[in-house]
Write a protein that holds these residues in place. Structure first.
Motif, PDB file in Angstrom:
ATOM      1  N   GLU A   1       0.818  -1.213   0.000  1.00  0.00           N
ATOM      2  CA  GLU A   1       0.000   0.000   0.000  1.00  0.00           C
ATOM      3  C   GLU A   1       0.849   1.259   0.000  1.00  0.00           C
ATOM      4  O   GLU A   1       0.373   2.336  -0.384  1.00  0.00           O
ATOM      5  CB  GLU A   1      -0.924   0.007   1.231  1.00  0.00           C
ATOM      6  N   ASP A   2       2.098   1.144   0.437  1.00  0.00           N
ATOM      7  CA  ASP A   2       3.021   2.277   0.419  1.00  0.00           C
ATOM      8  C   ASP A   2       3.691   2.413  -0.942  1.00  0.00           C
ATOM      9  O   ASP A   2       3.936   3.523  -1.425  1.00  0.00           O
ATOM     10  CB  ASP A   2       4.080   2.089   1.513  1.00  0.00           C
ATOM     11  N   VAL A   3       3.982   1.282  -1.573  1.00  0.00           N
ATOM     12  CA  VAL A   3       4.601   1.300  -2.903  1.00  0.00           C
ATOM     13  C   VAL A   3       3.637   1.862  -3.947  1.00  0.00           C
ATOM     14  O   VAL A   3       4.025   2.632  -4.838  1.00  0.00           O
ATOM     15  CB  VAL A   3       5.048  -0.122  -3.311  1.00  0.00           C
ATOM     16  N   ALA A   4       2.367   1.479  -3.853  1.00  0.00           N
ATOM     17  CA  ALA A   4       1.338   1.982  -4.779  1.00  0.00           C
ATOM     18  C   ALA A   4       0.054   2.204  -3.986  1.00  0.00           C
ATOM     19  O   ALA A   4      -0.554   1.248  -3.502  1.00  0.00           O
ATOM     20  CB  ALA A   4       1.103   1.002  -5.921  1.00  0.00           C
ATOM     21  N   GLU A   5      -0.360   3.437  -3.853  1.00  0.00           N
ATOM     22  CA  GLU A   5      -1.553   3.766  -3.075  1.00  0.00           C
ATOM     23  C   GLU A   5      -2.792   3.096  -3.661  1.00  0.00           C
ATOM     24  O   GLU A   5      -3.044   3.174  -4.863  1.00  0.00           O
ATOM     25  CB  GLU A   5      -1.761   5.280  -3.056  1.00  0.00           C
ATOM     26  N   PRO A   6      -3.605   2.416  -2.833  1.00  0.00           N
ATOM     27  CA  PRO A   6      -4.815   1.780  -3.355  1.00  0.00           C
ATOM     28  C   PRO A   6      -5.768   2.814  -3.976  1.00  0.00           C
ATOM     29  O   PRO A   6      -5.840   3.953  -3.534  1.00  0.00           O
ATOM     30  CB  PRO A   6      -5.435   1.157  -2.097  1.00  0.00           C
ATOM     31  N   VAL A   7      -6.473   2.380  -4.999  1.00  0.00           N
ATOM     32  CA  VAL A   7      -7.472   3.252  -5.632  1.00  0.00           C
ATOM     33  C   VAL A   7      -8.542   3.633  -4.621  1.00  0.00           C
ATOM     34  O   VAL A   7      -9.030   4.774  -4.593  1.00  0.00           O
ATOM     35  CB  VAL A   7      -8.099   2.550  -6.846  1.00  0.00           C
ATOM     36  N   SER A   8      -8.922   2.706  -3.759  1.00  0.00           N
ATOM     37  CA  SER A   8      -9.979   2.957  -2.790  1.00  0.00           C
ATOM     38  C   SER A   8      -9.530   3.854  -1.642  1.00  0.00           C
ATOM     39  O   SER A   8     -10.341   4.191  -0.781  1.00  0.00           O
ATOM     40  CB  SER A   8     -10.507   1.632  -2.232  1.00  0.00           C
ATOM     41  N   ALA A   9      -8.260   4.251  -1.633  1.00  0.00           N
ATOM     42  CA  ALA A   9      -7.807   5.207  -0.614  1.00  0.00           C
ATOM     43  C   ALA A   9      -8.287   6.613  -0.946  1.00  0.00           C
ATOM     44  O   ALA A   9      -8.298   7.494  -0.080  1.00  0.00           O
ATOM     45  CB  ALA A   9      -6.276   5.199  -0.523  1.00  0.00           C
ATOM     46  N   ARG A  10      -8.713   6.808  -2.188  1.00  0.00           N
ATOM     47  CA  ARG A  10      -9.225   8.117  -2.615  1.00  0.00           C
ATOM     48  C   ARG A  10     -10.745   8.038  -2.789  1.00  0.00           C
ATOM     49  O   ARG A  10     -11.258   7.080  -3.340  1.00  0.00           O
ATOM     50  CB  ARG A  10      -8.577   8.536  -3.930  1.00  0.00           C
ATOM     51  N   PRO A  11     -11.468   9.049  -2.295  1.00  0.00           N
ATOM     52  CA  PRO A  11     -12.931   9.032  -2.469  1.00  0.00           C
ATOM     53  C   PRO A  11     -13.297   9.106  -3.943  1.00  0.00           C
ATOM     54  O   PRO A  11     -12.583   9.696  -4.742  1.00  0.00           O
ATOM     55  CB  PRO A  11     -13.399  10.266  -1.720  1.00  0.00           C
ATOM     56  N   ARG A  12     -14.407   8.493  -4.304  1.00  0.00           N
ATOM     57  CA  ARG A  12     -14.846   8.479  -5.711  1.00  0.00           C
ATOM     58  C   ARG A  12     -15.375   9.835  -6.107  1.00  0.00           C
ATOM     59  O   ARG A  12     -15.972  10.543  -5.311  1.00  0.00           O
ATOM     60  CB  ARG A  12     -15.922   7.420  -5.903  1.00  0.00           C
TER      61      ARG A  12
END
Length: 484
Positions: free
Chosen positions: A473-484
């Motif tokens: 999750e640090d190498v590539a931020e999850p898409v779901s970490a950002r609100p839609r």
């Protein structure tokens, strides 16, 4: 402390599942994951080595009567199937889950491999090889993503390289089997090569039994809006580990806030790959395509070179495959830990560069006639000691480069493009060059492969990123970490 609380509106939640997975000591659970999922590479190595070792016998089969070009085309059919299988099954893996798909893909592989042993002409052989490739392509996407998500970050690089490297344990096994099935004193070669595929396919049934004990990836569950299920699976793993090792240490990093969603759209996948992580996409495509051309071009036609240019009898080809497979297996085993300690970028650059330089030297020596069958084999063994680690690191890089929600699709896309560009063309091209019979022409093919490996080394040095010992999750931020 477990952190799985949701927000008041229920659209977002905070979870410490990744930190809890990464703090775990190595346990028999991790060993089970590596065996149950990683055994696919052993079977794939067995499959591919059998095709390479049995190529002369298959070509001489009274019912098939293949030319060298057709042998190359059947290898290309396998790779085309792998490309399409990776894309289709990879897309399903991200939507439906890792566990469902790594069960389905091994079933496809099992049936198609057995059917290969029952082929009656060139077209049936090519079709069944296509289906076998589809199963293996799906396995690459489903299994690689699951393994990387379940292994602690501090061991992820070494573990992934070793698992991918076990392809060559299957390769060695395939070489031994070929010595038996191609010996006229023991078995009719027409029956022998068919039995090898039937038995090899049937053995993969054992994988289905082992995989029943592998849970769904908690990381997949949490990024698909199911944190409670993810927490329950991790809690069960922790309870089992604590019963053997005592209380676990606290997590070394905190939780992550995610927004509930069930999947990412194709447009989001395209946006992440070609906008947010454009450099990583270029890197992934380059590493995958270059190693695929080098590996598939040389290995799928290896037996043809030995029999045509060095006069090695068909039934003795396996003796020359064994040291080649050994070198490929030892590369990741001996070098794998350096990808977690020295780092991804310097090690990937070095292994690709050394492979390219040694391949160019060996190609020139082959054209000059300086090598015997033994000398040629020793040269390939040294080259692919480094190339095997490089190729395994390419899969590791693709898996780490993109967010969790699209990791299987990312692996599938770049495996497909890399294999399509570098792998499908290679076997057919080298089959055609070998059929022409000119050493100089084949040398230019080897030099082209060497140049590609050096291009990959330069690209890694320029665009490589640090992923060693870091959470996914640090190498590539999850898409779901950002609100839609």
């Amino acid at each position: 402390m477990r952190d799985t609380a949701g927000t008041a509106d229920g659209t977002a939640f905070r979870t410490d599942v990744p930190a809890r997975l990464d703090r775990l000591p190595w346990d028999r659970f991790h060993t089970l994951v590596c065996v149950a999922l990683g055994v696919t590479w052993i079977l794939d190595g067995l499959e591919v080595t059998l095709v390479g070792s049995l190529a002369p016998a298959i070509a001489a089969s009274p019912s098939l009567q293949l030319t060298e070009t057709q042998v190359g085309l059947t290898a290309s059919a396998y790779l085309v199937g792998a490309v399409l299988g990776a894309l289709g099954f990879g897309w399903l893996t991200d939507r439906l889950g890792r566990k469902k798909l790594f069960t389905l893909t091994v079933l496809v592989y099992l049936v198609a491999t057995i059917a290969t042993g029952l082929s009656w002409d060139f077209w049936s052989l090519a079709f069944f090889r296509f289906l076998t490739g589809a199963g293996i392509g799906g396995e690459y996407a489903a299994v690689n993503s699951a393994i990387q998500e379940l292994i602690p970050a501090r061991r992820r690089g070494q573990t992934d390289l070793i698992i991918n490297g076990t392809f060559w344990a299957g390769g060695a096994l395939g070489a031994v089997i070929s010595l038996v099935v191609l010996s006229p004193a023991l078995v009719d070669p027409e029956i022998g090569w068919r039995a090898a595929f039937v038995v090899g396919g049937a053995l993969s049934f054992c994988i289905l039994l082992l995989r029943r004990w592998i849970p769904e990836s908690p990381r997949w569950l949490m990024t698909h809006g199911r944190p409670e299920e993810a927490d329950r699976i991790v809690r069960d793993i922790e309870t089992s580990v604590e019963s053997r090792y005592g209380p676990l240490p606290p997590p070394s990093y905190g939780g992550i806030t995610l927004h509930r969603r069930d999947h990412v759209s194709i447009s989001e996948v395209v946006s992440v790959m070609f906008h947010r992580h454009r450099d990583r996409s270029i890197l992934a495509l380059t590493l995958m395509a270059c190693q695929a051309f080098c590996y598939n071009a040389i290995f799928f036609t290896y037996a043809l070179v030995l029999t045509r240019f060095y006069g090695v009898p068909n039934e003795h080809v396996g003796w020359y495959i064994l040291p080649f497979a050994f070198g490929n297996l030892m590369g990741p085993l001996l070098l794998g830990h350096l990808f977690d300690s020295v780092g991804r970028r310097p090690m990937i650059t070095a292994t690709y560069a050394l492979s390219g330089i040694l391949l160019a030297v060996t190609g020139f020596a082959f054209a000059q006639g300086w090598l015997s069958a033994v000398g040629q084999t020793l040269a390939w063994t040294v080259i692919f000691f480094f190339a095997s680690a490089a190729a395994s690191a390419a899969y590791l890089t693709v898996g780490e480069a993109f967010p969790l929600e699209m990791r299987a699709m990312g692996i599938a896309v770049f495996y497909a493009f890399g294999t399509g560009i570098g792998g499908v063309v290679g076997p057919a091209l080298f089959g055609w060059l070998i059929e022409g019979g000119a050493r100089t022409d084949i040398m230019w093919g080897y030099l082209f492969g060497a140049a590609l490996m050096l291009v990959a080394a330069g690209t890694e040095w320029r665009l490589g990123f640090a992923a060693e010992r870091r959470p996914l999750e640090d190498v590539a931020e999850p898409v779901s970490a950002r609100p839609r």
